[in-house]
Design a protein around this motif. Structure first.
Motif, PDB file in Angstrom:
ATOM      1  N   ARG A 271       0.870  -1.200   0.000  1.00  0.00           N
ATOM      2  CA  ARG A 271       0.000   0.000   0.000  1.00  0.00           C
ATOM      3  C   ARG A 271       0.896   1.236   0.000  1.00  0.00           C
ATOM      4  N   ILE A 272       1.515   1.481  -1.147  1.00  0.00           N
ATOM      5  CA  ILE A 272       2.592   2.462  -1.252  1.00  0.00           C
ATOM      6  C   ILE A 272       2.100   3.889  -1.011  1.00  0.00           C
ATOM      7  N   THR A 273       0.962   4.253  -1.606  1.00  0.00           N
ATOM      8  CA  THR A 273       0.453   5.624  -1.445  1.00  0.00           C
ATOM      9  C   THR A 273       0.151   5.928   0.013  1.00  0.00           C
ATOM     10  N   GLU A 274      -0.500   4.973   0.709  1.00  0.00           N
ATOM     11  CA  GLU A 274      -0.797   5.166   2.128  1.00  0.00           C
ATOM     12  C   GLU A 274       0.484   5.238   2.963  1.00  0.00           C
ATOM     13  N   ALA A 275       1.474   4.426   2.594  1.00  0.00           N
ATOM     14  CA  ALA A 275       2.750   4.447   3.311  1.00  0.00           C
ATOM     15  C   ALA A 275       3.420   5.802   3.177  1.00  0.00           C
ATOM     16  N   ASP A 276       3.397   6.348   1.965  1.00  0.00           N
ATOM     17  CA  ASP A 276       4.022   7.653   1.734  1.00  0.00           C
ATOM     18  C   ASP A 276       3.300   8.741   2.526  1.00  0.00           C
ATOM     19  N   SER A 277       1.978   8.621   2.623  1.00  0.00           N
ATOM     20  CA  SER A 277       1.197   9.591   3.397  1.00  0.00           C
ATOM     21  C   SER A 277       1.547   9.509   4.885  1.00  0.00           C
ATOM     22  N   SER A 278       1.692   8.292   5.401  1.00  0.00           N
ATOM     23  CA  SER A 278       2.050   8.105   6.805  1.00  0.00           C
ATOM     24  C   SER A 278       3.435   8.670   7.084  1.00  0.00           C
ATOM     25  N   LEU A 279       4.364   8.458   6.155  1.00  0.00           N
ATOM     26  CA  LEU A 279       5.716   9.002   6.323  1.00  0.00           C
ATOM     27  C   LEU A 279       5.707  10.526   6.287  1.00  0.00           C
ATOM     28  N   ALA A 280       4.844  11.100   5.460  1.00  0.00           N
ATOM     29  CA  ALA A 280       4.755  12.560   5.395  1.00  0.00           C
ATOM     30  C   ALA A 280       4.309  13.139   6.736  1.00  0.00           C
ATOM     31  N   LYS A 281       3.372  12.453   7.407  1.00  0.00           N
ATOM     32  CA  LYS A 281       2.930  12.910   8.733  1.00  0.00           C
ATOM     33  C   LYS A 281       4.078  12.839   9.738  1.00  0.00           C
ATOM     34  N   ALA A 282       4.818  11.719   9.699  1.00  0.00           N
ATOM     35  CA  ALA A 282       5.952  11.582  10.612  1.00  0.00           C
ATOM     36  C   ALA A 282       6.997  12.655  10.339  1.00  0.00           C
ATOM     37  N   GLN A 283       7.264  12.884   9.062  1.00  0.00           N
ATOM     38  CA  GLN A 283       8.282  13.853   8.681  1.00  0.00           C
ATOM     39  C   GLN A 283       7.914  15.252   9.170  1.00  0.00           C
ATOM     40  N   GLU A 284       6.654  15.609   9.046  1.00  0.00           N
ATOM     41  CA  GLU A 284       6.202  16.933   9.498  1.00  0.00           C
ATOM     42  C   GLU A 284       6.419  17.100  11.002  1.00  0.00           C
ATOM     43  N   LEU A 285       6.097  16.062  11.770  1.00  0.00           N
ATOM     44  CA  LEU A 285       6.278  16.132  13.224  1.00  0.00           C
ATOM     45  C   LEU A 285       7.754  16.212  13.596  1.00  0.00           C
ATOM     46  N   TYR A 286       8.595  15.415  12.955  1.00  0.00           N
ATOM     47  CA  TYR A 286      10.029  15.452  13.261  1.00  0.00           C
ATOM     48  C   TYR A 286      10.634  16.803  12.902  1.00  0.00           C
ATOM     49  N   GLN A 287      10.153  17.426  11.829  1.00  0.00           N
ATOM     50  CA  GLN A 287      10.646  18.760  11.473  1.00  0.00           C
ATOM     51  C   GLN A 287      10.275  19.776  12.544  1.00  0.00           C
ATOM     52  N   GLN A 288       9.053  19.668  13.056  1.00  0.00           N
ATOM     53  CA  GLN A 288       8.622  20.578  14.119  1.00  0.00           C
ATOM     54  C   GLN A 288       9.434  20.370  15.388  1.00  0.00           C
ATOM     55  N   LEU A 289       9.817  19.121  15.662  1.00  0.00           N
ATOM     56  CA  LEU A 289      10.554  18.784  16.878  1.00  0.00           C
ATOM     57  C   LEU A 289      12.065  18.932  16.712  1.00  0.00           C
ATOM     58  N   HIS A 290      12.514  19.177  15.471  1.00  0.00           N
ATOM     59  CA  HIS A 290      13.957  19.314  15.181  1.00  0.00           C
ATOM     60  C   HIS A 290      14.736  18.056  15.578  1.00  0.00           C
ATOM     61  N   ILE A 291      14.170  16.889  15.288  1.00  0.00           N
ATOM     62  CA  ILE A 291      14.837  15.624  15.571  1.00  0.00           C
ATOM     63  C   ILE A 291      15.428  15.120  14.255  1.00  0.00           C
ATOM     64  N   ARG A 292      16.712  15.400  14.038  1.00  0.00           N
ATOM     65  CA  ARG A 292      17.311  15.181  12.727  1.00  0.00           C
ATOM     66  C   ARG A 292      17.499  13.693  12.400  1.00  0.00           C
ATOM     67  N   THR A 293      17.847  12.875  13.382  1.00  0.00           N
ATOM     68  CA  THR A 293      18.064  11.462  13.074  1.00  0.00           C
ATOM     69  C   THR A 293      16.780  10.813  12.597  1.00  0.00           C
ATOM     70  N   ASP A 294      15.691  11.043  13.292  1.00  0.00           N
ATOM     71  CA  ASP A 294      14.421  10.437  12.888  1.00  0.00           C
ATOM     72  C   ASP A 294      13.910  11.037  11.582  1.00  0.00           C
ATOM     73  N   LEU A 295      14.202  12.318  11.362  1.00  0.00           N
ATOM     74  CA  LEU A 295      13.835  12.928  10.081  1.00  0.00           C
ATOM     75  C   LEU A 295      14.612  12.254   8.946  1.00  0.00           C
ATOM     76  N   ALA A 296      15.884  11.951   9.203  1.00  0.00           N
ATOM     77  CA  ALA A 296      16.680  11.230   8.203  1.00  0.00           C
ATOM     78  C   ALA A 296      16.096   9.847   7.931  1.00  0.00           C
ATOM     79  N   HIS A 297      15.593   9.189   8.990  1.00  0.00           N
ATOM     80  CA  HIS A 297      14.966   7.887   8.817  1.00  0.00           C
ATOM     81  C   HIS A 297      13.730   7.990   7.912  1.00  0.00           C
ATOM     82  N   CYS A 298      13.008   9.102   7.987  1.00  0.00           N
ATOM     83  CA  CYS A 298      11.853   9.279   7.108  1.00  0.00           C
ATOM     84  C   CYS A 298      12.300   9.372   5.644  1.00  0.00           C
TER      85      CYS A 298
END
Length: 470
Positions: A271-298
């Motif tokens: 379910r690639i489209t849904e996976a990409d959407s879920s990653l986008a949500k994670a990426q947005e939160l990590y950017q707000q939190l300034h957590i670079r390692t987890d952002l790199a994981h995204c």
């Protein structure tokens, strides 16, 4: 790892071996503070006590009552806690603030630099007998060591934190359990990582401690080792339970981790489209939190998503971004793992020489080199690197070299219980053996692969943990 906790010296008197809460230590502390403030014993004592009582107390012959501590603290301009323990006023609160600063340093900078801060804070917590703050420092240090790839020392830190919190509710120990499981997973001990997480979930549910934050952390952490073992049904169930808990959780870092974990299960389900959407949500939160390692994981996972979808150009771009971010943070083990996946994309794009140049240094570093993928340190990716080099050698027509790499990968993946990867590798090796006329060996190899593919995550694991009452 820092040395074992030691008994602190009595604050201000230079005497080692005396507990800071013993009458002798308290008496010397009172004497020092009284002298510094220019008070006589009579002035400190009156009106509630006598000079003789102060003299007896300062000589360490009597332990002051709480009322006496409050009286003297008021006269000496300090707190009863500082008199009783030697801890400066507000020390614990100050330590917690500095622990938060160290966490920020880990999120935005290099793990080695943050580790230095956590080690110093741990030593200070030990000196002043603050076990909760010491446990927090150990958790932070363990996370630093995970990033840098010092997995054995990371396990020791998380284990020490668990022991310090042994008398606390289980929910307090969950981050340490999660850390230990992560270290075991990165070491290639997938089954034991699952066991730790499942056991803790069952204990939480059995004890009635249905804490949403703790359960979300555990279910999310279990997704990766489940998928690495080929236990996709369990990974999907863990993702479902995590999503059900999410509305009851406020911590954005936990929610970001949940979205990242769920994305892994969606990728496994195609379910690639849904996976990409879920990653986008994670990426947005990590950017707000300034957590670079987890952002790199995204970025890393989005690269994998694009690779699965056949968009190799975007996959290469995302993986290069992840690699650059992790390398800038000196997160050595994660950088090496991304390089293996980047090499696969490069090979598929026809950039075989670039792929080979990435892979060979990861496997040829010395055993004492922290930059080597090997058993106990990135075993699954070490196996993947050998598999890729085998494919490159086959493409080049060097069957003996390809076979050597496939056989080097097999024990790494078998030891890690990476069932799906073992099955795929056995198919490759079996095809090579059959093509070169060794049919009986090929049949044995295919059977080995089928055995791993037939029962991934069922015979190797116990009953799946039950979900909490919602």
């Amino acid at each position: 790892m820092p040395g074992k906790p030691r008994e602190a010296e009595v604050a201000g008197n230079g005497t080692a071996g005396v507990r800071p809460d013993e009458p002798t230590a308290i008496g010397r502390r009172v004497l020092r503070l009284r002298t510094e403030r220019g008070l006589t014993q009579r002035q400190l004592a009156e009106p509630a006590y006598t000079p003789a009582y102060i003299s007896t107390l300062e000589s360490g012959k009597v332990r002051p009552s709480e009322a006496a501590l409050r009286h003297m603290a008021e006269r000496l301009g300090t707190t009863p806690e500082e008199l009783a323990t030697g801890r400066p006023a507000h020390l614990a609160a100050d330590l917690r603030l500095r622990l938060a600063d160290a966490r920020h340093a880990l999120a935005t900078g290099a793990p080695e630099d943050a580790a230095t801060l956590f080690r110093a804070l741990r030593a200070e917590a030990v000196e002043h007998r603050l076990p909760a703050e010491e446990a927090s420092a150990l958790l932070g240090l363990g996370d630093c060591l995970l990033e840098s790839g010092d997995l054995a020392e990371a396990r020791e830190c998380f284990g020490a934190a668990e022991r310090l919190l042994a008398d606390e509710p289980l929910t307090r120990r969950v981050p340490a359990v999660r850390g230990r499981a992560a270290a075991h997973r990165l070491s290639g001990e997938l089954r034991y990582a699952c066991y730790l997480l499942e056991t803790t979930v069952d204990q939480l549910n059995a004890s009635g401690l249905h804490d949403p934050d703790s359960l979300l952390l555990l279910y999310t952490a279990s997704i990766a080792p489940y998928l690495d073992m080929g236990a996709r049904t369990r990974a999907g169930r863990a993702a479902e339970l995590a999503l059900a808990l999410a509305p009851r959780v406020d911590d954005p870092a936990l929610l970001a981790g949940m979205h990242r974990g769920v994305a892994r299960t969606l990728i496994a389900q195609g379910r690639i489209t849904e996976a990409d959407s879920s990653l986008a949500k994670a990426q947005e939160l990590y950017q707000q939190l300034h957590i670079r390692t987890d952002l790199a994981h995204c970025h890393w996972m989005r690269g994998y998503v694009h690779a699965q979808h056949g968009d190799l150009e975007r996959a290469e771009s995302e993986l290069c971004t992840a690699r650059a971010m992790l390398d800038s943070k000196r997160a050595a083990l994660f950088t090496e793992q991304v390089e293996v996946e980047l090499a696969d994309v490069l090979r598929r794009r026809g950039k075989v020489q670039e792929a080979e140049e990435l892979l060979r240094p990861l496997l040829t570093a010395g055993e004492q080199d922290t930059g080597a993928l090997r058993p106990g340190r990135g075993a699954v990716h070490a196996g993947a690197a050998h598999r890729l080099l085998g494919l490159i050698e086959e493409q080049r027509g060097d069957d003996p070299a390809a076979e050597e790499h496939y056989r080097a990968a097999l024990p790494l993946l078998e030891h890690a219980d990476a069932a799906g990867d073992v099955a795929d590798l056995c198919r490759l090796l079996g095809d090579l053996l059959r093509r070169t006329g060794r049919v009986d060996e090929a049949l044995d190899t295919y059977r080995t692969g089928l055995g791993h593919r037939a029962t991934p995550g069922t015979t190797t694991l116990g009953p799946a943990p039950a979900g909490p009452p919602m």
